[in-house]
Design an enzyme around this catalytic site. Structure first.
Site, PDB file in Angstrom:
ATOM      1  CG  ASN A   8      -4.142   4.270  -9.094  1.00 45.63           C
ATOM      2  OD1 ASN A   8      -3.553   3.725  -8.882  1.00 45.63           O
ATOM      3  ND2 ASN A   8      -3.873   5.830  -9.015  1.00 45.63           N
ATOM      4  CE  LYS A  10      -3.851   7.555  -5.620  1.00 39.91           C
ATOM      5  NZ  LYS A  10      -3.681   9.456  -5.274  1.00 39.91           N
ATOM      6  CG  HIS A 106      -2.430   8.800 -11.162  1.00 44.21           C
ATOM      7  ND1 HIS A 106      -2.233  10.250 -10.876  1.00 44.21           N
ATOM      8  CD2 HIS A 106      -3.619   8.931 -11.681  1.00 44.21           C
ATOM      9  CE1 HIS A 106      -2.419  10.051  -9.715  1.00 44.21           C
ATOM     10  NE2 HIS A 106      -3.836   9.370 -10.198  1.00 44.21           N
ATOM     11  CD  GLU A 178      -7.986   9.649 -11.738  1.00 43.02           C
ATOM     12  OE1 GLU A 178      -8.439   9.470 -10.504  1.00 43.02           O
ATOM     13  OE2 GLU A 178      -6.896   9.974 -11.913  1.00 43.02           O
ATOM     14  N   GLY A 184      -6.662  12.621  -3.551  1.00 38.48           N
ATOM     15  CA  GLY A 184      -5.822  12.371  -2.245  1.00 38.48           C
ATOM     16  C   GLY A 184      -6.755  14.043  -1.700  1.00 38.48           C
ATOM     17  CB  SER A 223     -11.997  13.173  -3.164  1.00 38.49           C
ATOM     18  OG  SER A 223     -10.433  13.664  -3.029  1.00 38.49           O
TER      19      SER A 223
HETATM   20  P1  PGA Z   1      -8.399   9.602  -4.334  1.00 37.89           P
HETATM   21  O1  PGA Z   1      -7.189   9.466  -5.976  1.00 37.89           O
HETATM   22  O2  PGA Z   1      -8.743   8.758  -4.224  1.00 37.89           O
HETATM   23  O3  PGA Z   1      -7.421   9.891  -3.240  1.00 37.89           O
HETATM   24  O4  PGA Z   1      -8.425  11.019  -4.395  1.00 37.89           O
HETATM   25  C1  PGA Z   1      -7.979   9.716  -7.298  1.00 37.89           C
HETATM   26  C2  PGA Z   1      -6.763   8.643  -8.019  1.00 37.89           C
HETATM   27  O5  PGA Z   1      -5.635   8.952  -7.589  1.00 37.89           O
HETATM   28  O6  PGA Z   1      -7.253   7.840  -9.173  1.00 37.89           O
END
Ligand code: PGA
Length: 262
Positions: A8, A10, A106, A178, A184, A223
């Site tokens: 993803n 983003k 999400h 998640e 993040g 993460s």
């Molecule tokens: P991240 O995000 O791996 O940067 O923690 C995961 C997500 O939001 O799908």
């Protein structure tokens, strides 16, 4: 069952990034090429909506086995079909651009854009109607975890989004757990924490399916990195990973793909 590895991006990327990223990815993932060709892993990338068509054509130009086998997905879809909804992108349009999957609900959509469970349910209907595979995202906040409401929150999110799905729809659904506190932040759920919630989601899905029970792919996100993917992916109820930050680094994403074979 097939493992899923979804990236993803983003709100990041550009046309030139797309080209250089996939060229580097194909090279870094060369060691996984034979296994990938043999099946067993479904790979997908969700770039920003403006780059969906470009991503599809970049993938079509890649060498075997990546060419046309890497799915492209949307990060979000409108809760409506076509109409006077300025700024929205409909599920049908996403499909028309060549996307095969769509993230739905999400936590950044829920938190930053106030998306409600009712809207998430509506988006699920739009995704199914457009013949996209919805990747329904559920997860608890830190406060909810600390007050021991994790399973309650997950149950509510699942029930709102998955009530009344047909058996065909269950067979096409993907769910991503998640935890909001892990997205993040660099904090990852331990494999045991992920497994506990995944087993709960599995049981909830079985309860909601009236007749024959299908095994819904359950992905962990929050993460995920090259270094921790394998310990998560070896949990019995973890069928894949949804990767944010680390999916923007082609070589690390290739490492995560390699981890999906154990
Ligand atoms: P991240 O995000 O791996 O940067 O923690 C995961 C997500 O939001 O799908």
């Amino acid at each position: 069952m097939k493992k899923w590895v979804i990236g993803n991006w983003k709100l990041q990327g550009s046309r030139s990034f797309l080209r250089s990223y996939f060229a580097e990815f194909a090279e870094s993932a060369q060691a996984s090429a034979e296994k990938f060709l043999a099946g067993g892993v479904q790979l997908a990338i969700c770039p920003p909506a403006s780059y969906l068509s470009e991503a599809v054509s970049v993938i079509a130009d890649l060498s075997e086995p990546w060419s046309e086998r890497v799915l492209i997905g949307a990060q979000n879809i409108a809760e409506y079909g076509e109409g006077a909804y300025t700024g929205e992108v409909a599920a049908d349009m996403v499909k028309d651009c060549g996307a095969a999957i769509a993230l739905v609900g999400h936590s950044e959509r829920r938190q930053l854009f106030g998306e409600t469970d009712a809207q998430v349910a509506q988006k699920m209907r739009q995704a199914f109607a457009a013949e996209l595979v919805p990747v329904l995202c559920v997860g608890e906040s830190l406060q909810e975890r600390e007050s021991e409401r994790t399973l309650l929150i997950i149950e509510q999110q699942l029930k709102q989004a998955c009530a009344n799905l047909s058996s065909d729809q269950w067979a096409r659904l993907v769910i991503a757990y998640e935890p909001v506190w892990a997205i993040g932040t660099g904090l990852t759920a331990t494999p045991e924490q992920a497994q506990e919630v995944h087993a709960f989601i599995r049981a909830q899905c079985a309860q909601m399916q009236s007749r024959s029970v299908v095994r819904v792919p359950l992905l962990y996100g929050g993460s995920v990195k090259g270094g921790n993917a394998q310990s998560l992916l070896t949990q019995v109820d973890v069928d894949g990973v949804l990767v944010g930050g680390a999916s923007l680094k082609a070589s690390e994403f290739a490492q995560i793909l390699a981890a999906s074979w154990g």
